[in-house]
Design a protein around this motif. Structure first.
Motif, PDB file in Angstrom:
ATOM      1  N   ILE A 112      -6.393   4.156  22.185  1.00 45.03           N
ATOM      2  CA  ILE A 112      -6.825   3.948  20.926  1.00 45.03           C
ATOM      3  C   ILE A 112      -7.061   2.475  21.077  1.00 45.03           C
ATOM      4  CG2 ILE A 112      -6.376   3.614  18.779  1.00 45.03           C
ATOM      5  CD1 ILE A 112      -7.451   6.096  19.351  1.00 45.03           C
ATOM      6  N   LEU A 113      -5.250   1.360  21.633  1.00 48.49           N
ATOM      7  CA  LEU A 113      -5.908   0.136  21.685  1.00 48.49           C
ATOM      8  C   LEU A 113      -6.793  -0.515  22.639  1.00 48.49           C
ATOM      9  CD1 LEU A 113      -2.200  -0.747  20.290  1.00 48.49           C
ATOM     10  CD2 LEU A 113      -3.952  -0.025  19.233  1.00 48.49           C
ATOM     11  N   SER A 114      -6.998   0.444  23.966  1.00 49.62           N
ATOM     12  CA  SER A 114      -7.868  -0.419  24.916  1.00 49.62           C
ATOM     13  C   SER A 114      -9.009  -0.542  25.180  1.00 49.62           C
ATOM     14  CB  SER A 114      -7.253  -0.017  26.630  1.00 49.62           C
ATOM     15  OG  SER A 114      -8.235   0.093  27.608  1.00 49.62           O
ATOM     16  N   ARG A 115     -10.088  -2.048  25.168  1.00 51.74           N
ATOM     17  CA  ARG A 115     -11.213  -1.949  24.289  1.00 51.74           C
ATOM     18  C   ARG A 115     -11.860  -1.444  25.445  1.00 51.74           C
ATOM     19  NH1 ARG A 115      -9.818  -8.238  24.507  1.00 51.74           N
ATOM     20  NH2 ARG A 115      -8.564  -8.093  26.932  1.00 51.74           N
ATOM     21  N   THR A 116     -11.119  -0.825  27.182  1.00 49.40           N
ATOM     22  CA  THR A 116     -12.391   0.176  27.570  1.00 49.40           C
ATOM     23  C   THR A 116     -11.981   1.715  27.302  1.00 49.40           C
ATOM     24  OG1 THR A 116     -10.294   0.251  29.005  1.00 49.40           O
ATOM     25  CG2 THR A 116     -11.686  -1.618  29.666  1.00 49.40           C
ATOM     26  N   ARG A 117     -10.983   2.149  26.125  1.00 51.39           N
ATOM     27  CA  ARG A 117     -10.451   2.824  25.843  1.00 51.39           C
ATOM     28  C   ARG A 117     -10.759   3.842  27.137  1.00 51.39           C
ATOM     29  NH1 ARG A 117     -10.613   0.731  21.858  1.00 51.39           N
ATOM     30  NH2 ARG A 117     -11.671   0.864  20.770  1.00 51.39           N
ATOM     31  N   ARG A 118     -10.108   3.324  27.954  1.00 50.01           N
ATOM     32  CA  ARG A 118      -8.773   4.178  29.298  1.00 50.01           C
ATOM     33  C   ARG A 118      -8.251   4.867  29.705  1.00 50.01           C
ATOM     34  NH1 ARG A 118      -6.901   1.230  34.101  1.00 50.01           N
ATOM     35  NH2 ARG A 118      -6.319   2.387  35.467  1.00 50.01           N
ATOM     36  N   SER A 128      -6.388  14.237  15.207  1.00 51.53           N
ATOM     37  CA  SER A 128      -6.856  12.935  16.083  1.00 51.53           C
ATOM     38  C   SER A 128      -7.615  11.764  15.349  1.00 51.53           C
ATOM     39  CB  SER A 128      -8.221  13.891  16.959  1.00 51.53           C
ATOM     40  OG  SER A 128      -9.560  14.171  16.187  1.00 51.53           O
ATOM     41  N   LEU A 129      -7.222  11.472  16.309  1.00 49.58           N
ATOM     42  CA  LEU A 129      -8.305   9.940  15.217  1.00 49.58           C
ATOM     43  C   LEU A 129      -8.535   9.270  16.822  1.00 49.58           C
ATOM     44  CD1 LEU A 129      -6.472   8.045  13.397  1.00 49.58           C
ATOM     45  CD2 LEU A 129      -4.681   6.971  14.815  1.00 49.58           C
ATOM     46  N   THR A 130     -10.043   8.616  15.732  1.00 50.25           N
ATOM     47  CA  THR A 130     -10.735   7.696  16.046  1.00 50.25           C
ATOM     48  C   THR A 130     -10.241   6.383  16.795  1.00 50.25           C
ATOM     49  OG1 THR A 130     -12.304   7.233  14.458  1.00 50.25           O
ATOM     50  CG2 THR A 130     -12.966   9.526  15.805  1.00 50.25           C
ATOM     51  N   ALA A 131     -11.013   5.834  17.621  1.00 50.03           N
ATOM     52  CA  ALA A 131     -10.497   3.809  17.726  1.00 50.03           C
ATOM     53  C   ALA A 131     -11.272   4.002  16.487  1.00 50.03           C
ATOM     54  CB  ALA A 131     -11.192   3.969  18.569  1.00 50.03           C
ATOM     55  N   ALA A 132     -12.262   3.702  15.898  1.00 55.48           N
ATOM     56  CA  ALA A 132     -12.610   3.206  14.563  1.00 55.48           C
ATOM     57  C   ALA A 132     -11.494   3.747  13.335  1.00 55.48           C
ATOM     58  CB  ALA A 132     -13.649   3.618  13.773  1.00 55.48           C
ATOM     59  N   LYS A 133     -10.784   4.718  13.207  1.00 55.96           N
ATOM     60  CA  LYS A 133      -9.840   4.700  12.652  1.00 55.96           C
ATOM     61  C   LYS A 133      -8.638   4.204  12.340  1.00 55.96           C
ATOM     62  CE  LYS A 133      -8.971   7.367   8.230  1.00 55.96           C
ATOM     63  NZ  LYS A 133      -9.671   6.581   7.320  1.00 55.96           N
ATOM     64  N   ALA A 134      -8.558   4.060  13.695  1.00 56.84           N
ATOM     65  CA  ALA A 134      -6.555   3.465  13.871  1.00 56.84           C
ATOM     66  C   ALA A 134      -7.234   1.698  13.745  1.00 56.84           C
ATOM     67  CB  ALA A 134      -6.585   3.686  15.581  1.00 56.84           C
ATOM     68  N   ARG A 135      -8.405   1.517  13.431  1.00 60.27           N
ATOM     69  CA  ARG A 135      -8.687  -0.128  13.780  1.00 60.27           C
ATOM     70  C   ARG A 135      -8.813  -0.142  11.840  1.00 60.27           C
ATOM     71  NH1 ARG A 135     -11.940   0.320  18.035  1.00 60.27           N
ATOM     72  NH2 ARG A 135     -13.777   0.568  16.040  1.00 60.27           N
ATOM     73  N   GLU A 136      -9.157   1.367  11.462  1.00 57.35           N
ATOM     74  CA  GLU A 136      -8.991   0.924   9.748  1.00 57.35           C
ATOM     75  C   GLU A 136      -7.374   0.840   9.360  1.00 57.35           C
ATOM     76  OE1 GLU A 136     -10.077   4.141   6.139  1.00 57.35           O
ATOM     77  OE2 GLU A 136     -12.141   3.790   7.976  1.00 57.35           O
ATOM     78  N   LEU A 137      -6.903   1.730  10.063  1.00 62.03           N
ATOM     79  CA  LEU A 137      -5.634   1.987   9.575  1.00 62.03           C
ATOM     80  C   LEU A 137      -4.341   0.840   9.764  1.00 62.03           C
ATOM     81  CD1 LEU A 137      -4.756   6.092  10.535  1.00 62.03           C
ATOM     82  CD2 LEU A 137      -5.019   4.446   8.367  1.00 62.03           C
ATOM     83  N   TRP A 138      -4.608   0.342  11.059  1.00 67.11           N
ATOM     84  CA  TRP A 138      -3.882  -1.184  11.577  1.00 67.11           C
ATOM     85  C   TRP A 138      -4.341  -2.133  10.413  1.00 67.11           C
ATOM     86  CZ3 TRP A 138      -1.628  -1.713  16.117  1.00 67.11           C
ATOM     87  CH2 TRP A 138      -1.687  -3.637  16.699  1.00 67.11           C
ATOM     88  N   PHE A 139      -5.345  -2.363   9.657  1.00 68.75           N
ATOM     89  CA  PHE A 139      -5.237  -3.471   8.843  1.00 68.75           C
ATOM     90  C   PHE A 139      -5.151  -3.202   7.163  1.00 68.75           C
ATOM     91  CE2 PHE A 139      -8.221  -4.446  12.435  1.00 68.75           C
ATOM     92  CZ  PHE A 139      -7.635  -6.145  12.228  1.00 68.75           C
ATOM     93  N   GLN A 140      -5.459  -1.598   7.042  1.00 68.72           N
ATOM     94  CA  GLN A 140      -4.933  -1.519   5.907  1.00 68.72           C
ATOM     95  C   GLN A 140      -3.646  -1.309   5.258  1.00 68.72           C
ATOM     96  OE1 GLN A 140      -7.561   1.598   4.524  1.00 68.72           O
ATOM     97  NE2 GLN A 140      -9.389   0.568   4.476  1.00 68.72           N
ATOM     98  N   HIS A 141      -2.785  -0.543   7.133  1.00 63.23           N
ATOM     99  CA  HIS A 141      -1.869   0.033   6.781  1.00 63.23           C
ATOM    100  C   HIS A 141      -0.784  -1.292   7.748  1.00 63.23           C
ATOM    101  CE1 HIS A 141      -2.675   3.054   3.991  1.00 63.23           C
ATOM    102  NE2 HIS A 141      -3.837   3.070   3.991  1.00 63.23           N
TER     103      HIS A 141
END
Length: 88
Positions: free
Chosen positions: A15-21, A36-49
């Motif tokens: 989720i956090l890796s730029r390569t998604r490896r 499941s959690l997409t990388a986009a949703k994880a980024r959203e949660l990261w900043f909102q919470h």
């Protein structure tokens, strides 16, 4: 391999890796319910919470420390490395 329990996160590095490896595969020993959690949703949660971000960082830190300790132990199977004293 490592056994994870109820409520634990898997795939956090991807989720956090730029390569998604991916660095591992997950196999269930029993029936499970996953979210499941997409990388986009994880980024959203990261900043909102910020609590989510802190929890994810703590999970990563704990796992990296555990992995490092395991690797270090594997490198010295005969016990701890003791300093050599200079008797000259």
């Amino acid at each position: 391999g490592m056994v994870r329990g109820p409520g634990e996160i898997v795939g956090e590095l991807g989720i956090l890796s730029r390569t998604r490896r991916r660095t591992a595969s997950v196999f269930a020993q029993t029936d499970v319910v996953l979210q499941s959690l997409t990388a986009a949703k994880a980024r959203e949660l990261w900043f909102q919470h910020p609590g989510f971000a802190l929890h994810l960082i703590q999970v990563l830190a704990d796992r990296l420390i555990d992995d490092l300790a395991e690797e270090t132990q594997a490198l010295r199977p005969n016990g701890p490395i003791l300093p050599i004293s200079d008797s000259s």
